[in-house]
Design a protein around this motif. Structure first.
Motif, PDB file in Angstrom:
ATOM      1  N   PHE A 137       0.836  -1.206   0.000  1.00 38.77           N
ATOM      2  CA  PHE A 137       0.000   0.000   0.000  1.00 38.77           C
ATOM      3  C   PHE A 137       0.866   1.248   0.000  1.00 38.77           C
ATOM      4  CE2 PHE A 137      -3.646  -2.312   2.414  1.00 38.77           C
ATOM      5  CZ  PHE A 137      -4.168  -2.785   1.223  1.00 38.77           C
ATOM      6  N   GLY A 138       2.178   1.097   0.228  1.00 37.63           N
ATOM      7  CA  GLY A 138       3.090   2.223   0.122  1.00 37.63           C
ATOM      8  C   GLY A 138       3.832   2.598   1.383  1.00 37.63           C
ATOM      9  N   LEU A 139       3.721   1.802   2.430  1.00 35.16           N
ATOM     10  CA  LEU A 139       4.418   2.124   3.672  1.00 35.16           C
ATOM     11  C   LEU A 139       5.834   1.557   3.664  1.00 35.16           C
ATOM     12  CD1 LEU A 139       1.628   1.436   6.324  1.00 35.16           C
ATOM     13  CD2 LEU A 139       2.210   3.590   5.201  1.00 35.16           C
ATOM     14  N   GLU A 140       6.734   2.283   4.304  1.00 35.89           N
ATOM     15  CA  GLU A 140       8.113   1.826   4.476  1.00 35.89           C
ATOM     16  C   GLU A 140       8.115   0.673   5.479  1.00 35.89           C
ATOM     17  OE1 GLU A 140      10.708   2.902   2.757  1.00 35.89           O
ATOM     18  OE2 GLU A 140       9.392   4.241   1.659  1.00 35.89           O
ATOM     19  N   ASN A 149      -7.376   1.165   5.910  1.00 36.34           N
ATOM     20  CA  ASN A 149      -7.720   2.424   6.577  1.00 36.34           C
ATOM     21  C   ASN A 149      -6.532   3.004   7.338  1.00 36.34           C
ATOM     22  OD1 ASN A 149     -10.346   2.394   5.608  1.00 36.34           O
ATOM     23  ND2 ASN A 149     -11.148   1.368   7.414  1.00 36.34           N
ATOM     24  N   GLU A 150      -5.810   2.149   8.039  1.00 35.46           N
ATOM     25  CA  GLU A 150      -4.640   2.621   8.789  1.00 35.46           C
ATOM     26  C   GLU A 150      -3.538   3.099   7.846  1.00 35.46           C
ATOM     27  OE1 GLU A 150      -4.375   3.140  12.123  1.00 35.46           O
ATOM     28  OE2 GLU A 150      -6.507   2.656  12.043  1.00 35.46           O
ATOM     29  N   ALA A 151      -3.334   2.394   6.738  1.00 36.14           N
ATOM     30  CA  ALA A 151      -2.327   2.821   5.755  1.00 36.14           C
ATOM     31  C   ALA A 151      -2.720   4.166   5.148  1.00 36.14           C
ATOM     32  CB  ALA A 151      -2.164   1.771   4.653  1.00 36.14           C
ATOM     33  N   GLN A 152      -4.000   4.336   4.834  1.00 41.12           N
ATOM     34  CA  GLN A 152      -4.466   5.607   4.267  1.00 41.12           C
ATOM     35  C   GLN A 152      -4.238   6.747   5.260  1.00 41.12           C
ATOM     36  OE1 GLN A 152      -4.437   4.398   1.186  1.00 41.12           O
ATOM     37  NE2 GLN A 152      -5.993   5.898   0.755  1.00 41.12           N
ATOM     38  N   ALA A 197       5.218   8.258  -4.179  1.00 39.40           N
ATOM     39  CA  ALA A 197       6.037   7.473  -3.257  1.00 39.40           C
ATOM     40  C   ALA A 197       7.086   6.701  -4.035  1.00 39.40           C
ATOM     41  CB  ALA A 197       5.151   6.502  -2.488  1.00 39.40           C
ATOM     42  N   GLU A 198       8.294   6.822  -3.573  1.00 37.95           N
ATOM     43  CA  GLU A 198       9.386   6.050  -4.164  1.00 37.95           C
ATOM     44  C   GLU A 198       9.673   4.881  -3.241  1.00 37.95           C
ATOM     45  OE1 GLU A 198      11.067   6.421  -7.024  1.00 37.95           O
ATOM     46  OE2 GLU A 198       9.696   8.049  -7.510  1.00 37.95           O
ATOM     47  N   PRO A 199       9.944   3.713  -3.778  1.00 37.53           N
ATOM     48  CA  PRO A 199      10.289   2.611  -2.889  1.00 37.53           C
ATOM     49  C   PRO A 199      11.574   2.938  -2.139  1.00 37.53           C
ATOM     50  CG  PRO A 199      10.654   2.011  -5.187  1.00 37.53           C
ATOM     51  CD  PRO A 199      10.018   3.369  -5.172  1.00 37.53           C
ATOM     52  N   PRO A 226      -1.333   5.705  -7.969  1.00 36.52           N
ATOM     53  CA  PRO A 226      -2.038   6.432  -6.908  1.00 36.52           C
ATOM     54  C   PRO A 226      -2.497   5.425  -5.839  1.00 36.52           C
ATOM     55  CG  PRO A 226      -2.835   7.095  -9.072  1.00 36.52           C
ATOM     56  CD  PRO A 226      -1.936   5.909  -9.281  1.00 36.52           C
ATOM     57  N   PRO A 227      -2.515   5.828  -4.577  1.00 37.30           N
ATOM     58  CA  PRO A 227      -2.828   4.887  -3.497  1.00 37.30           C
ATOM     59  C   PRO A 227      -4.123   4.089  -3.698  1.00 37.30           C
ATOM     60  CG  PRO A 227      -2.019   6.928  -2.573  1.00 37.30           C
ATOM     61  CD  PRO A 227      -2.164   7.153  -4.059  1.00 37.30           C
ATOM     62  N   ASP A 228      -5.170   4.717  -4.204  1.00 35.84           N
ATOM     63  CA  ASP A 228      -6.437   4.004  -4.390  1.00 35.84           C
ATOM     64  C   ASP A 228      -6.320   2.912  -5.447  1.00 35.84           C
ATOM     65  OD1 ASP A 228      -7.588   5.620  -2.483  1.00 35.84           O
ATOM     66  OD2 ASP A 228      -8.550   6.948  -3.928  1.00 35.84           O
ATOM     67  N   TRP A 229      -5.616   3.194  -6.516  1.00 39.21           N
ATOM     68  CA  TRP A 229      -5.424   2.199  -7.575  1.00 39.21           C
ATOM     69  C   TRP A 229      -4.514   1.088  -7.084  1.00 39.21           C
ATOM     70  CZ3 TRP A 229      -4.303   5.485 -12.594  1.00 39.21           C
ATOM     71  CH2 TRP A 229      -5.391   6.336 -12.842  1.00 39.21           C
ATOM     72  N   ARG A 230      -3.454   1.490  -6.369  1.00 36.00           N
ATOM     73  CA  ARG A 230      -2.506   0.513  -5.826  1.00 36.00           C
ATOM     74  C   ARG A 230      -3.225  -0.468  -4.903  1.00 36.00           C
ATOM     75  NH1 ARG A 230       1.289   3.159  -1.982  1.00 36.00           N
ATOM     76  NH2 ARG A 230       1.412   4.560  -3.733  1.00 36.00           N
TER      77      ARG A 230
END
Length: 193
Positions: free
Chosen positions: A41-44, A82-85, A96-98, A138-142
């Motif tokens: 979802f994009g979190l480190e 929800n928590e990631a958002q 966001a870059e990995p 984008p986060p929603d698509w991801r």
């Protein structure tokens, strides 16, 4: 004599009545998938660990209200999403870059001893490329792509996890898949159709 494993439904029933050991078994069964979803979802890595703990803390607190209309994993993905958002919304608006921890997930993948070394290297390279491409969505698509295509939830379950009607979810999923395909075309040698 071996004791047969306890079903997830029974563990949920026990955990709802306050059995912390039953809940710990549920956490053990779902922790890796929740963490991996949070990363995708994009979190480190460190964020994902913190948020995963929060997910299970929220799940423990809310478990008595869990109605079991959905699978436990779907409910956990909903909390994780929800928590990631929430966490991602605190970040400045940028793609966001990995981070340096992208390899963390890859290291957790099972080794494929049946593959030759060159094939394993290509498999690893593809995983890294996929992670980078997912980070550009984008986060929603991801979230739609991760839940449906990587975590293999049904469309109904994935839509429930992100709190959308199926039609809206399918739209996000389609857009995410198309963008992901465009990002992966150079790597896969796909031709525009």
């Amino acid at each position: 004599m071996t004791i047969p494993p306890v079903s997830e439904r029974e563990l949920i029933r026990r955990a709802k009545s306050g059995d912390e050991r039953a809940f710990a078994e549920l956490v053990n069964a779902h922790a890796h998938r929740v963490y991996t979803a949070l990363r995708r979802f994009g979190l480190e890595p460190i964020e994902a660990e913190d948020v995963a703990q929060e997910v299970f803390l929220r799940a423990w607190r809310s478990l008595p209200r869990f109605e079991e209309r959905a699978r436990l994993s779907t409910w956990l993905y909903r909390i994780a999403f929800n928590e990631a958002q929430r966490r991602l919304s605190r970040r400045p608006r940028a793609i966001a870059e990995p981070g340096p921890g992208v390899d963390d997930e890859i290291a957790l993948l099972p080794d494929a001893p049946h593959l030759r070394p060159d094939a394993r290297a290509l498999d690893h390279e593809f995983e890294l490329t996929l992670e980078r491409a997912l980070a550009e969505l984008p986060p929603d698509w991801r979230a739609a792509v991760v839940l449906r295509d990587i975590e293999a939830l049904s469309t109904e379950e994935a839509a429930a996890a992100v709190g959308l009607r199926e039609a809206a979810f399918k739209s996000r999923l389609h857009r995410g898949r198309m963008r992901l395909r465009a990002l992966l075309e150079p790597y896969l040698g796909l031709e525009q159709g």
